[in-house]
Design a protein around this motif. Structure first.
Motif, short mmCIF file in Angstrom:
data_model
loop_
_atom_site.label_atom_id
_atom_site.label_comp_id
_atom_site.label_asym_id
_atom_site.label_seq_id
_atom_site.Cartn_x
_atom_site.Cartn_y
_atom_site.Cartn_z
N LEU A 115 0.88 -1.28 0.06
CA LEU A 115 -0.22 -0.06 0.16
C LEU A 115 0.90 1.32 -0.11
O LEU A 115 0.34 2.50 -0.26
CB LEU A 115 -0.80 0.18 1.20
CG LEU A 115 -1.92 -1.33 1.25
CD1 LEU A 115 -2.59 -0.98 2.80
CD2 LEU A 115 -2.87 -1.39 0.14
N GLY A 116 2.13 1.18 0.12
CA GLY A 116 3.03 2.29 0.15
C GLY A 116 2.83 3.30 1.47
O GLY A 116 3.17 4.35 1.47
N HIS A 117 2.19 2.69 2.38
CA HIS A 117 2.17 3.55 3.65
C HIS A 117 3.48 4.05 4.37
O HIS A 117 4.41 3.28 4.40
CB HIS A 117 1.30 2.88 4.86
CG HIS A 117 -0.11 2.95 4.34
ND1 HIS A 117 -0.86 3.84 3.91
CD2 HIS A 117 -0.93 1.79 4.49
CE1 HIS A 117 -2.16 3.43 3.89
NE2 HIS A 117 -2.21 2.23 4.03
N ARG A 118 3.45 5.36 4.57
CA ARG A 118 4.75 5.72 5.34
C ARG A 118 4.25 6.17 6.70
O ARG A 118 3.12 5.84 7.02
CB ARG A 118 5.09 7.15 4.73
CG ARG A 118 5.76 6.97 3.20
CD ARG A 118 7.05 6.08 3.27
NE ARG A 118 7.73 5.84 2.12
CZ ARG A 118 7.36 4.94 1.01
NH1 ARG A 118 6.58 3.95 1.44
NH2 ARG A 118 8.07 4.74 -0.03
N SER A 119 4.97 6.99 7.36
CA SER A 119 4.95 7.14 9.03
C SER A 119 3.24 7.51 9.28
O SER A 119 2.69 6.70 10.04
CB SER A 119 5.68 8.05 9.40
OG SER A 119 5.61 8.22 10.93
N ALA A 120 2.60 8.49 8.74
CA ALA A 120 1.11 8.87 9.29
C ALA A 120 0.51 7.91 8.79
O ALA A 120 -0.69 7.59 9.47
CB ALA A 120 1.13 10.35 8.94
N GLY A 121 0.35 7.38 7.60
CA GLY A 121 -0.65 6.55 6.78
C GLY A 121 -0.34 5.27 7.54
O GLY A 121 -1.29 4.41 7.74
N LEU A 122 0.62 4.78 8.09
CA LEU A 122 0.99 3.64 8.64
C LEU A 122 0.26 3.67 10.05
O LEU A 122 -0.39 2.70 10.35
CB LEU A 122 2.47 3.16 8.86
CG LEU A 122 2.76 1.98 9.62
CD1 LEU A 122 2.38 0.71 8.81
CD2 LEU A 122 4.19 1.89 9.55
N ARG A 123 0.24 4.62 10.86
CA ARG A 123 -0.37 4.68 12.07
C ARG A 123 -1.86 4.53 11.87
O ARG A 123 -2.27 3.84 12.75
CB ARG A 123 0.25 6.15 12.86
CG ARG A 123 -0.15 6.00 14.34
CD ARG A 123 0.44 7.60 14.69
NE ARG A 123 1.91 7.68 14.49
CZ ARG A 123 2.84 7.43 15.56
NH1 ARG A 123 2.45 6.67 16.56
NH2 ARG A 123 4.12 7.42 15.23
N GLN A 124 -2.38 5.34 10.88
CA GLN A 124 -3.90 5.53 10.79
C GLN A 124 -4.35 4.01 10.36
O GLN A 124 -5.40 3.73 10.86
CB GLN A 124 -4.00 6.69 9.80
CG GLN A 124 -5.57 6.65 9.44
CD GLN A 124 -5.93 7.89 8.52
OE1 GLN A 124 -5.03 8.25 7.91
NE2 GLN A 124 -7.20 8.27 8.39
N TRP A 125 -3.52 3.57 9.19
CA TRP A 125 -4.04 2.11 9.06
C TRP A 125 -4.03 1.10 10.20
O TRP A 125 -4.98 0.28 10.19
CB TRP A 125 -3.21 1.69 7.88
CG TRP A 125 -3.19 0.38 7.40
CD1 TRP A 125 -4.23 0.17 6.15
CD2 TRP A 125 -3.07 -0.87 7.85
NE1 TRP A 125 -4.15 -1.10 5.82
CE2 TRP A 125 -3.44 -1.97 6.86
CE3 TRP A 125 -2.15 -1.35 8.66
CZ2 TRP A 125 -3.29 -3.22 6.99
CZ3 TRP A 125 -1.80 -2.74 8.79
CH2 TRP A 125 -2.56 -3.74 8.17
N THR A 126 -2.90 1.04 11.05
CA THR A 126 -2.95 0.29 11.93
C THR A 126 -4.22 0.44 12.96
O THR A 126 -4.52 -0.32 13.65
CB THR A 126 -1.50 0.35 12.91
OG1 THR A 126 -0.50 0.31 11.89
CG2 THR A 126 -1.34 -0.75 13.92
#
Length: 500
Positions: free
Chosen positions: A373-384
């Protein structure tokens, strides 16, 4: 860390590792102090184990006297002075001089002096004698050690003489490795060889004479392929003393024979996220499970967790900045050392492990799912956070401890308790809100083994859930002992102190 186990083996026991010694009273107290994770546990457990009934005198080590707690410079211990004497012999006998010093505090001191000299030389307006900066060392402030400190300063002068006769560009590269000087010189030479090979890849990849204006950074797997192809890991084991003794296996604990465990494939397995018990069996077939696991843990810690990851990182930095590389030539993956250290193969897993997640297993699983999905820091936190506790436990089998780490990671800081103490309302966004639920009073249920999320209900029906990023703050509010009222308003949970 909640529990510390300190084990003592009988002096002369054949199971004792080479060079193993008893902890000093100060070291024992330091180890004991690690039990109980700050901010997580209210207590810690310490187990002191012996293969025999405890002896009364041994309890004295738990109450050391001031002399036992006296702080002595690492340069002035008996062990350090013995290593200094060995270094002095080496300097008299070995033509390689300071480059022959390795795997000792004397080698570390020489590297430190080299770094001081390099920092002084690279400053915009260097002033004075850089060796004078060594006067600030703790060893030089301790009285009654003039003869020994003068020996260390003599070693520093020898390092300074070599530094003065070294090409400035080389001197700077060697200072940046964080290794002994001999290892730094070897890494620099090796990096230039690898840079030439990398430049050839650039020529092979170019089509029609076209070169990229900006260098391409290879992904992790291609970098590992390149390093494996050119036996980088094996050559570091052979030629860099800091790494040489960190990878060693025996077929049994007592009087065992050395085993050959190839490091390159073992490293690939480790980075793939494989569990350590499985790695122990894969690397040491036929070895007793307990001993295989102990060796796997020790080698992972010493090699992958420290020496190898550090030296590979230094080597890659030297390769990527080598003058032998043209501006458009590819570069090796700059995060390779971090992948080696943490044993994961995605950037997302690295982000999790360097953001408070302590479980390599859960970081690996989340990283594998979020990498595409290419998530970086902020997107990774939100997805988790969107997966919430029930998603973490059902999809990834998260344990209670892993859930606590994930809750800390996704948490959005807020301060509901102070808001309530100031007689203000605390508003909490909600998730999974049942469509059409009207505003009004609601109840808030604490998490349980059956329902790990904080549930918002009305008339015995679930109407919403507290999101993962607010779970800890709402839980703290519920545990505060304050008499609270809860209402649903515009899709948020609004909490106030009940009027007396």
């Amino acid at each position: 860390m909640r529990t510390v186990i300190v084990h003592h083996k009988v002096d002369g026991d054949p199971l004792t590792y080479d060079g193993q010694r008893a902890l000093s009273p100060a070291e024992l107290l330091n180890a004991i102090g690690r039990a109980g994770r700050a901010g997580r546990e209210s207590e810690g457990w310490i187990f002191l184990t012996h293969p025999y009934p405890p002896r009364p005198a041994e309890f004295d080590s738990l109450s050391p006297d001031p002399e036992q707690l006296r702080v002595v410079s690492a340069l002035l211990t008996g062990e350090a002075l013995a290593e200094l004497a060995a270094a002095e012999d080496t300097l008299r006998q070995d033509a390689d001089g300071v480059f022959a010093l390795a795997d000792s505090i004397a080698a570390d001191f020489a590297s430190f002096v080299w770094l001081v000299l390099q920092l002084h030389a690279s400053s915009p307006a260097p002033q004075g004698n850089p060796i004078d900066a060594l006067d600030a060392l703790f060893a030089l402030s301790q009285r009654g050690n003039g003869r020994n400190t003068s020996r260390w300063l003599t070693l520093a002068d020898k390092v300074a003489a070599v530094f003065a006769n070294t090409d400035p560009a080389q001197a700077g590269r060697w200072a940046a490795t964080g290794t002994s000087l001999g290892s730094a010189r070897y890494l620099d030479w090796f990096a230039n060889q690898l840079a030439v090979l990398l430049e050839q890849h650039s020529a092979d990849d170019a089509t029609g004479g076209y070169r990229l204006a900006e260098p391409e950074e290879w992904p992790l797997q291609r970098t590992l392929d390149f390093l494996t192809e050119h036996r980088v890991f094996d050559r570091l084991l052979e030629h860099v003393p800091e790494v040489t003794r960190t990878w060693s296996f025996k077929d049994k604990e007592t009087r065992g024979r050395q085993m050959d465990v190839p490091i390159a494939p073992a490293l690939r397995e480790w980075i793939s996220g494989a569990a350590i018990p499985g790695l122990a069996r894969s690397w040491q077939p036929g070895v007793a499970d307990g001993w295989a696991l102990e060796q796997a843990v020790r080698n992972i810690s010493t090699a992958f967790g420290h020496a190898l990851s550090w030296t590979v990182g230094a080597l890659i930095n030297l390769v990527n900045t080598s003058p032998a590389l043209s501006p458009g030539a590819p570069r090796l993956n700059t995060y390779t050392a971090w992948h080696i250290r943490h044993g994961v193969d995605t950037e997302q897993a690295l982000t999790l492990l360097t953001s408070g997640i302590t479980s390599r297993r859960i970081a690996h699983l989340l990283g594998r799912d979020t990498a595409p999905l290419g998530h970086r820091s902020a997107g990774l936190r939100q997805w988790t956070a969107q997966h919430h506790i029930d998603g973490w436990t059902q999809q990834y089998g998260a344990s209670d401890y892993e859930v606590q780490d994930l809750l800390d990671y996704v948490r959005t800081p807020s301060d509901p308790i102070n808001q309530l103490l100031d007689n203000r309302a605390a508003a909490t966004p909600l998730t999974r809100l049942v469509v059409g639920t009207p505003d009004g009073p609601v109840s808030v249920a604490r998490p349980s083994e059956r329902h790990p999320t904080i549930r918002v209900g009305r008339d015995c029906r679930l109407v919403a859930t507290v999101p993962a990023d607010r779970h800890l703050d709402v839980l703290a509010m519920l545990d505060s002992g304050l008499d609270l009222d809860h209402r649903l308003h515009n899709g948020e949970l609004v909490t106030t102190r009940r009027a007396r």
